[in-house]
Design an enzyme around this catalytic site. Sequence first.
Site, short mmCIF file in Angstrom:
data_model
loop_
_atom_site.label_atom_id
_atom_site.label_comp_id
_atom_site.label_asym_id
_atom_site.label_seq_id
_atom_site.Cartn_x
_atom_site.Cartn_y
_atom_site.Cartn_z
N HIS A 36 0.85 -1.18 0.00
CA HIS A 36 0.00 0.00 0.00
C HIS A 36 0.89 1.23 0.00
O HIS A 36 2.02 1.18 0.46
CB HIS A 36 -0.88 0.03 1.25
N TYR A 102 -0.63 0.72 14.50
CA TYR A 102 -0.02 1.76 13.69
C TYR A 102 -0.78 3.08 13.80
O TYR A 102 -2.00 3.11 13.87
CB TYR A 102 0.20 1.33 12.24
#
Length: 154
Positions: A36, A102
């Site tokens: 990504h 994250y």
Amino acid sequence: GRFIETFRKTWFPQREWDRVQMNMSYSKAGAIRGLHYHLHQVDYWMLIQGEIRVGLYDLRKSSPTSRTAHTIDLRFEGFRGLFIPVGVAHGFSAKTDMVLSYLVDDYYDTTDEHGVAWDDPDIGIDWDVDITVKSERDTKNPRLRDIPLNLLPD
């Protein structure tokens, strides 16, 4: 016991961190996630459980490391965070069952979700695991050569 400071915004003075969002990713051993990339968001990863191999590929045209791949093995016991800049494609293979926390410096925005094939031979990342779990989204990511130049970072 142990105390670990996992994030401090002063560690990243080049980013504002005004719109912080925290996420968690859970995967079974053998899973692959990514690659990504974002044009307007950075990620800061901290492994909470397990072991992963992170694959990174620099898509930034003006970067001194443009068009290079790098892998980093992270283990929970290593207590390391990983900062991923705008324009760096990123993903991971789960070597064990794992949990990844994250932070991102902007709220989720579908218009800033881009991908490139995790198995693109032009990128050539060695994931060091027998891939047994793939998301439908990630299997549809295009090869690097098929991404329009206006969707790549400067």
